[in-house]
Design a protein around this motif. Structure first.
Motif, PDB file in Angstrom:
ATOM      1  N   UNK A 133       4.881  -9.661  -6.609  1.00 28.50           N
ATOM      2  CA  UNK A 133       6.082  -8.899  -6.935  1.00 28.50           C
ATOM      3  C   UNK A 133       7.347  -9.745  -6.821  1.00 28.50           C
ATOM      4  N   UNK A 134       7.320 -10.777  -6.005  1.00 29.82           N
ATOM      5  CA  UNK A 134       8.490 -11.649  -5.866  1.00 29.82           C
ATOM      6  C   UNK A 134       8.776 -12.427  -7.148  1.00 29.82           C
ATOM      7  N   UNK A 135       7.799 -12.507  -8.058  1.00 25.04           N
ATOM      8  CA  UNK A 135       7.993 -13.180  -9.343  1.00 25.04           C
ATOM      9  C   UNK A 135       8.596 -12.255 -10.398  1.00 25.04           C
ATOM     10  N   UNK A 136       8.762 -10.989 -10.048  1.00 24.81           N
ATOM     11  CA  UNK A 136       9.323 -10.009 -10.966  1.00 24.81           C
ATOM     12  C   UNK A 136      10.809  -9.837 -10.674  1.00 24.81           C
ATOM     13  N   UNK A 137      11.445  -8.995 -11.418  1.00 23.40           N
ATOM     14  CA  UNK A 137      12.884  -8.780 -11.222  1.00 23.40           C
ATOM     15  C   UNK A 137      13.202  -8.328  -9.795  1.00 23.40           C
ATOM     16  N   UNK A 138      14.336  -8.761  -9.311  1.00 28.10           N
ATOM     17  CA  UNK A 138      14.788  -8.295  -7.997  1.00 28.10           C
ATOM     18  C   UNK A 138      15.849  -7.202  -8.154  1.00 28.10           C
ATOM     19  N   UNK A 150       3.642   8.282  -6.252  1.00 30.20           N
ATOM     20  CA  UNK A 150       3.115   8.727  -4.958  1.00 30.20           C
ATOM     21  C   UNK A 150       2.867   7.579  -3.984  1.00 30.20           C
ATOM     22  N   UNK A 151       2.880   6.340  -4.471  1.00 26.60           N
ATOM     23  CA  UNK A 151       2.651   5.176  -3.613  1.00 26.60           C
ATOM     24  C   UNK A 151       3.946   4.470  -3.216  1.00 26.60           C
ATOM     25  N   UNK A 152       5.070   5.102  -3.454  1.00 23.22           N
ATOM     26  CA  UNK A 152       6.367   4.471  -3.163  1.00 23.22           C
ATOM     27  C   UNK A 152       6.482   4.045  -1.702  1.00 23.22           C
ATOM     28  N   UNK A 153       5.870   4.804  -0.809  1.00 19.94           N
ATOM     29  CA  UNK A 153       5.937   4.449   0.614  1.00 19.94           C
ATOM     30  C   UNK A 153       5.299   3.085   0.884  1.00 19.94           C
ATOM     31  N   UNK A 158       6.442  -2.453   2.665  1.00 17.69           N
ATOM     32  CA  UNK A 158       6.185  -3.889   2.539  1.00 17.69           C
ATOM     33  C   UNK A 158       7.397  -4.651   1.997  1.00 17.69           C
ATOM     34  N   UNK A 159       8.558  -4.007   2.012  1.00 20.67           N
ATOM     35  CA  UNK A 159       9.796  -4.609   1.502  1.00 20.67           C
ATOM     36  C   UNK A 159       9.608  -5.140   0.070  1.00 20.67           C
ATOM     37  N   UNK A 160       8.942  -4.336  -0.765  1.00 16.93           N
ATOM     38  CA  UNK A 160       8.676  -4.636  -2.184  1.00 16.93           C
ATOM     39  C   UNK A 160       7.865  -5.921  -2.380  1.00 16.93           C
ATOM     40  N   UNK A 161       7.068  -6.278  -1.411  1.00 16.32           N
ATOM     41  CA  UNK A 161       6.222  -7.462  -1.553  1.00 16.32           C
ATOM     42  C   UNK A 161       4.855  -7.103  -2.120  1.00 16.32           C
ATOM     43  N   UNK A 162       4.432  -5.852  -1.931  1.00 16.43           N
ATOM     44  CA  UNK A 162       3.143  -5.440  -2.469  1.00 16.43           C
ATOM     45  C   UNK A 162       3.096  -3.929  -2.599  1.00 16.43           C
ATOM     46  N   UNK A 163       2.152  -3.482  -3.384  1.00 15.76           N
ATOM     47  CA  UNK A 163       1.916  -2.058  -3.588  1.00 15.76           C
ATOM     48  C   UNK A 163       0.480  -1.923  -4.104  1.00 15.76           C
ATOM     49  N   UNK A 164       0.124  -0.752  -4.552  1.00 19.40           N
ATOM     50  CA  UNK A 164      -1.199  -0.581  -5.145  1.00 19.40           C
ATOM     51  C   UNK A 164      -1.215  -1.011  -6.601  1.00 19.40           C
ATOM     52  N   UNK A 165      -0.039  -1.182  -7.180  1.00 23.48           N
ATOM     53  CA  UNK A 165       0.068  -1.688  -8.548  1.00 23.48           C
ATOM     54  C   UNK A 165      -0.175  -3.195  -8.571  1.00 23.48           C
ATOM     55  N   UNK A 166      -0.520  -3.674  -9.741  1.00 23.23           N
ATOM     56  CA  UNK A 166      -0.616  -5.104  -9.985  1.00 23.23           C
ATOM     57  C   UNK A 166       0.559  -5.490 -10.868  1.00 23.23           C
ATOM     58  N   UNK A 167       1.287  -6.509 -10.469  1.00 23.56           N
ATOM     59  CA  UNK A 167       2.367  -7.036 -11.297  1.00 23.56           C
ATOM     60  C   UNK A 167       1.798  -8.062 -12.263  1.00 23.56           C
TER      61      UNK A 167
END
Length: 188
Positions: A133-138, A150-153, A158-167
């Motif tokens: 995610x760090x390679x995507x827009x900030x 529903x996975x926003x938590x 993780x301070x936008x470092x990871x989620x259940x999505x794949x970037x």
């Protein structure tokens, strides 16, 4: 089936598109950011959306957004009506939206985040690579769009470092597929 850049006369489908995204999120049980009809209509008004129609029936949709002052373009809201799934329509829509992105923002990095294995396969075919995610827009506004997922938590914990999505990212400056993809897209 007609797949085209959406225009003002397609705004009438905004509510159906919004409901289709919401229904898909519920049925899949995975994270999908919800979009209001007004949000969808704005993308259509700005000529930043692609719609697939079978006569007057909505078959699919996807839109693009610019982030980081045009350095990044996100493909979002890719949706296919259940009656048209499994027929390759998502790939066809994605090719048209990809072509639109390259035309409007030829030097931008194109990205998407998804939990969908079929979307990951489509992105891979188009030359995207999985990235952190760090390679995507900030741009915080992009990430605010995830609030309805529903996975926003997970994303915030993780301070936008990871989620259940794949970037996934397509970088035209690093890709040796640029000319091949542009040639392929000319046949659309």
């Amino acid at each position: 089936m007609k797949i085209t850049v959406a225009r003002a006369n397609h705004i009438k489908y905004a509510k159906k598109i919004s409901m289709l995204i919401e229904d898909s999120a519920k049925s899949r049980g995975t994270g999908i950011a919800l979009r209001t009809p007004e949000y969808i209509a704005q993308r259509i008004e700005n000529n930043n959306a692609v719609i697939a129609l079978d006569g007057d029936n909505l078959a699919g949709f996807c839109y693009i957004e610019s982030w980081g002052h045009g350095k990044y373009i996100a493909h979002s809201g890719l949706i296919v009506h259940p009656n048209y799934r499994g027929k390759g329509l998502a790939y066809k829509i994605k090719k048209v939206v990809f072509k639109l992105s390259l035309k409007k923002y030829p030097n931008a990095k194109v990205f998407g985040i998804t939990t969908s294995k079929p979307v990951m396969k489509i992105n891979h075919k188009l030359g995207y690579k999985p990235v952190h995610f760090s390679d995507l827009t900030d741009d915080p506004e992009f990430w605010n769009g995830c609030k309805t997922c529903k996975n926003y938590d997970v994303l915030t914990r993780t301070q936008r470092k990871m989620c259940l999505c794949t970037g996934m990212l397509y970088n035209p400056k690093e890709s040796n597929l640029v000319e091949k993809v542009k040639t392929k897209l000319k046949t659309i």
